[in-house]
Design a protein around this motif. Structure first.
Motif, PDB file in Angstrom:
ATOM      1  N   GLY A 145       0.813  -1.215   0.000  1.00 27.04           N
ATOM      2  CA  GLY A 145       0.000   0.000   0.000  1.00 27.04           C
ATOM      3  C   GLY A 145       0.843   1.260   0.000  1.00 27.04           C
ATOM      4  N   ARG A 146       1.994   1.219   0.660  1.00 30.78           N
ATOM      5  CA  ARG A 146       2.853   2.407   0.696  1.00 30.78           C
ATOM      6  C   ARG A 146       3.450   2.737  -0.668  1.00 30.78           C
ATOM      7  N   LEU A 147       3.447   1.772  -1.588  1.00 34.43           N
ATOM      8  CA  LEU A 147       3.934   2.058  -2.938  1.00 34.43           C
ATOM      9  C   LEU A 147       2.973   2.966  -3.702  1.00 34.43           C
ATOM     10  N   ALA A 148       1.812   3.230  -3.116  1.00 30.31           N
ATOM     11  CA  ALA A 148       0.874   4.170  -3.740  1.00 30.31           C
ATOM     12  C   ALA A 148       1.439   5.583  -3.771  1.00 30.31           C
ATOM     13  N   SER A 149       2.503   5.824  -3.005  1.00 28.75           N
ATOM     14  CA  SER A 149       3.109   7.162  -3.002  1.00 28.75           C
ATOM     15  C   SER A 149       4.126   7.344  -4.115  1.00 28.75           C
ATOM     16  N   THR A 150       4.349   6.319  -4.925  1.00 30.44           N
ATOM     17  CA  THR A 150       5.277   6.458  -6.048  1.00 30.44           C
ATOM     18  C   THR A 150       4.697   7.383  -7.109  1.00 30.44           C
ATOM     19  N   GLN A 151       5.588   7.896  -7.954  1.00 34.97           N
ATOM     20  CA  GLN A 151       5.190   8.717  -9.097  1.00 34.97           C
ATOM     21  C   GLN A 151       5.211   7.859 -10.363  1.00 34.97           C
ATOM     22  N   PRO A 168       1.139   3.668  -8.762  1.00 37.39           N
ATOM     23  CA  PRO A 168       1.267   4.693  -9.820  1.00 37.39           C
ATOM     24  C   PRO A 168       2.500   4.499 -10.699  1.00 37.39           C
ATOM     25  N   ALA A 169       3.601   3.979 -10.145  1.00 38.06           N
ATOM     26  CA  ALA A 169       4.808   3.788 -10.953  1.00 38.06           C
ATOM     27  C   ALA A 169       4.482   2.956 -12.180  1.00 38.06           C
TER      28      ALA A 169
END
Length: 791
Positions: free
Chosen positions: A589-595, A649-650
């Motif tokens: 879930g923390r990978l949701a902060s990727t661009q 998002p990445a």
């Protein structure tokens, strides 16, 4: 604004990476550009077949123009060796169903293979002999011969090499030390067959004479031979052997009395192969006829097929009472035949790019190199087999047709060659173009079914990664048509949009593609690593040795090597207690902060299982791997993982799975379920997947690696060697990409497994077998644009 539309006859699978790359627009470009292609002819051709049931035929590209030169099956049925038309050696493990040696050497003409899959003795066109003692290493030393070799045979204990002079050299099958020799007769040796123990062999020559030769060099003549050149010899049962000649005659020979018992006219053409089937034999000729005979020389059956071309080799695989005849040559392929029904079951295609197998119902398996070459053809429609993955991809297909109780994972209710409705036809238009990166691209997608069934799914991929369902609005269905509207945020530079629809029998359509270009930017890219390793499971019997070490090493190596490429690197480790179900879910879930411009790498090392059609990665709470309910309750399913990856998002995501399925508690077909599940995960998400089944954690050879096999090879690919990173090979430009790592793992993992198997064999003694082989089934996929990981 230039506008074109392009429909490409591609599989949306392992072949898509190369096929979906177009030349980039220069960085200085300042306009928005939508590119389509002019493939209206293809679209019209597909639409003309809508609703029509087709009877397609297989088409193989990059195939050799000639049949295999030679083929041999190990006496224990463990390995198949093939000499390709260009004189190279390929070896297949018939227990794992994979190629373990590919494209070795050159100039080979004949091959023989011993017990437990080794040694393989290959005869060169110049009469030289090379022994490949183990998979993954360079071929062994050339045997020292007294002249030019013309025929070879290997038993469990002895290797016999026949010479053009008529002499025979005898070697130990393991040490390759010379045991004895038989003097020349002046007539070239043309065929050799050994008894199962290797105590003696029958040797035939170009003058039609047959000799009985013991492994110590004793010689006896066989009385009553025909005088025609002996072209094939085989052991049948007990002292009984069978021989074939250049004029099509067959004979039974009693080796104990050195007499011909029976002769008959079996074929109109030269006999090119014979195999023993208990009290029966099968024979084949240069015109492609394969016939079965009883012990009295009476015809029992004949293979009926649409084969073209002669037979260049014949073998048999027997396991638990099940027999399969292996036929090389017709249609430039290798075929499995059921000797009871004389019915072809499967075709194995060895192409210049790899290998692929397709059975009589259309199920398929193979490696990435060959599956892009194999397709179903009906008129103007060419549909790669990978478009049928949902219902017809069957990992371990070759093994399953050699196993009495095969567990097929795919339904394959319809035989593709008998009936297939065309896939859907898809059209896509850009209805709202972005003014700059970050602004929306709005697409309208319409699919028309090729059968009476409705379209079950429309998938959209943005630069190879699947667009989440939340970005797609269903426009409704009307009869055979279905439409959707999708909205995606434009990225700087190239935005490659590919739509695929799924129709009858879950067959994927030919993809349709639009490319939208926006001005490129110099936005900083970051690398996000989530690395999971679990040794200490709740169930003590499930504890592993190297998963934690693997997770640490992968995160460290990627962080160090990626530092030269990315503006920032962030690595999160979840080891043992932290790798709970909630811990892993939260980390994903923390990978949701990727661009969108970032790269995300997810590494998973631990236990995994397939239950039914679903695959699960298992967190540290697991206590019982055999408890299906616990696996379903605690495990992270392939579907859940796909949803998490799609939501990141990445745009560039690499998933690496080194998952253990302990041989002590699971059935032999579990690893095939994992391969199928990960293939479907790739199709659902569009991310790059590199995965392999980890061997049992107690396997002694892992002590020398200190890592799981796939992890060791993955790390090895990122180490320096040969003037750069070892896996930086295509091209060798100083930048290591996901595709290069995938290719390196696929090639190197089976080689290393072979080296480890050889060590086991050496530990068990000079005649040890491969009962503790390392199961390696790498699955590597790159969909869409490739991306750099290390430098």
């Amino acid at each position: 604004m230039a506008m074109t539309r392009q429909l490409r006859a591609l599989a949306l699978g392992v072949a898509a990476a190369a096929a979906l790359q177009l030349a980039p627009v220069p960085a200085a470009a300042q306009t928005i550009d939508v590119m389509r292609s002019a493939g209206r002819g293809i679209e019209r051709a597909l639409r003309s077949q809508i609703g029509q049931a087709l009877r397609p035929t297989l088409e193989v590209r990059n195939a050799y123009d000639d049949p295999p030169k030679a083929m041999a099956v190990a006496p224990d049925g463990s390995h198949l060796a093939v000499v390709t038309p260009d004189g190279r050696l390929r070896v297949f493990d018939l227990v794992e169903g994979t190629q373990v040696l590919g494209g070795r050497g050159s100039g080979f003409e004949a091959v023989a293979i011993g017990g437990a899959g080794r040694p393989v003795i290959v005869l060169r066109s110049d009469g030289g002999v090379v022994a490949a003692e183990r998979w993954g290493t360079a071929p062994g030393q050339a045997l020292r011969l007294s002249g030019r070799a013309s025929a070879v045979a290997v038993s469990r204990s002895s290797a016999y090499v026949g010479m053009a002079s008529g002499a025979v050299e005898i070697f130990d099958a393991v040490s390759l030390e010379r045991r004895a020799g038989v003097p020349a007769t002046g007539e070239a040796v043309t065929a050799i067959a050994t008894d199962p123990a290797g105590d003696f062999a029958l040797v035939g020559d170009e003058d039609g004479e047959i000799r009985v030769i013991s492994e110590t060099g004793w010689v006896g003549a066989v009385a009553g031979t025909s005088g025609d050149e002996i072209t094939a010899l085989v052991h049948v049962v007990g002292p009984l052997f069978a021989a074939g000649t250049e004029d099509g005659e067959l004979a039974f020979i009693d080796a104990s009395s050195a007499k011909v018992l029976l002769t008959w006219d079996g074929h109109d053409d030269e006999i090119t192969g014979i195999v023993g089937l208990g009290n029966r034999i099968a024979s084949a000729d240069e015109d492609g006829e394969v016939r079965f005979w009883d012990g009295q020389g009476r015809a029992a059956a004949e293979v009926r097929s649409d084969w073209e071309g002669g037979v260049t080799g014949l073998g048999v695989v027997a396991s638990a009472g099940l027999q399969r005849v292996v036929v090389a040559g017709p249609n430039d392929a290798i075929h499995l035949v059921d000797p009871q029904s004389a019915r072809p079951l499967l075709s194995l295609f060895v192409t210049r790019n790899g290998w692929g197998a397709v059975d009589e119902r259309g199920r398929f398996d193979g490696d990435a190199g060959a599956l892009q070459d194999i397709a179903w053809r009906a008129g103007k429609l060419r549909l790669p087999v990978e478009n049928l993955s949902a219902r017809y991809f069957e990992p371990g297909l070759l093994v399953k047709h050699l196993t009495a109780r095969a567990e097929f994972l795919t339904p394959a209710r319809e035989a593709v060659s008998q009936r297939m409705f065309p896939p859907p036809v898809v059209a896509m238009d850009v209805v709202s173009e972005p003014g700059a990166a970050g602004q929306p691209i709005v697409l309208e997608i319409e699919a028309e079914s090729g059968s009476a069934r409705e379209i079950s799914e429309i998938r959209l991929y943005h630069n190879g990664k699947r667009v989440p369902d939340a970005a797609i609005r269903d426009g409704g269905s009307s009869g055979r048509t279905r439409s959707v509207t999708a909205t995606v945020a434009a990225l700087p530079g190239e935005n490659r949009l590919v739509a695929v629809a799924r129709g009858w029998e879950d067959i994927d359509s030919v993809p349709v593609e639009e490319v939208v270009e926006t001005p490129r930017s110099g936005a900083a890219q970051s690398l996000r690593i989530t690395s999971v390793g679990i040794d200490r499971y709740a169930g003590r019997a499930l504890r592993l040795n190297y998963a934690v070490a693997d997770a640490k090493a992968v995160a460290d190596q990627l962080a160090r090597r990626g530092g030269a490429i990315f503006a920032g690197v962030d690595a999160e480790l979840l080891l043992d207690k932290k790798a709970s179900r909630k811990g892993i879910d939260d980390a994903l879930g923390r990978l949701a902060s990727t661009q969108a411009s970032d790269v995300a790498v997810i590494f998973l090392a631990g236990h995994a299982r397939t239950v039914g059609a679903e695959w699960y990665f298992l967190p540290r709470e697991l206590s019982d791997l055999k408890n299906d309910g616990e696996v379903r309750r605690l495990g992270i399913s392939g579907r859940a993982l796909a949803d998490a990856l799609t939501g990141i998002p990445a745009q560039r995501v690499l998933l690496v799975v080194d998952a253990c399925q302990s041989g002590a508690v699971l059935g032999s077909f579990e690893s095939y379920g994992q391969r199928r599940a990960l293939q479907e995960l790739k199709n659902r998400t569009g991310v790059t997947v590199i995965a392999a089944t980890r061997a049992d954690q107690l396997a002694p050879e892992y002590q020398s690696l200190g890592h799981g096999l796939l992890t060791y090879v993955f790390l090895e690919g990122m180490r320096s060697g040969g003037g750069g990173l070892r896996a930086d090979l295509a091209p060798r430009d100083g930048s290591l990409t996901a595709a290069e790592l995938k290719a390196y793992v696929e090639a190197r993992a089976p080689e290393l497994a072979g080296e480890l198997n050889a060590r086991i064999s050496e530990q068990q003694g000079p005649r040890g077998d491969f009962s503790q082989r390392v199961p390696v089934t790498p699955v590597g996929v790159v969909l869409g644009a490739d991306f750099a990981l290390a430098r």
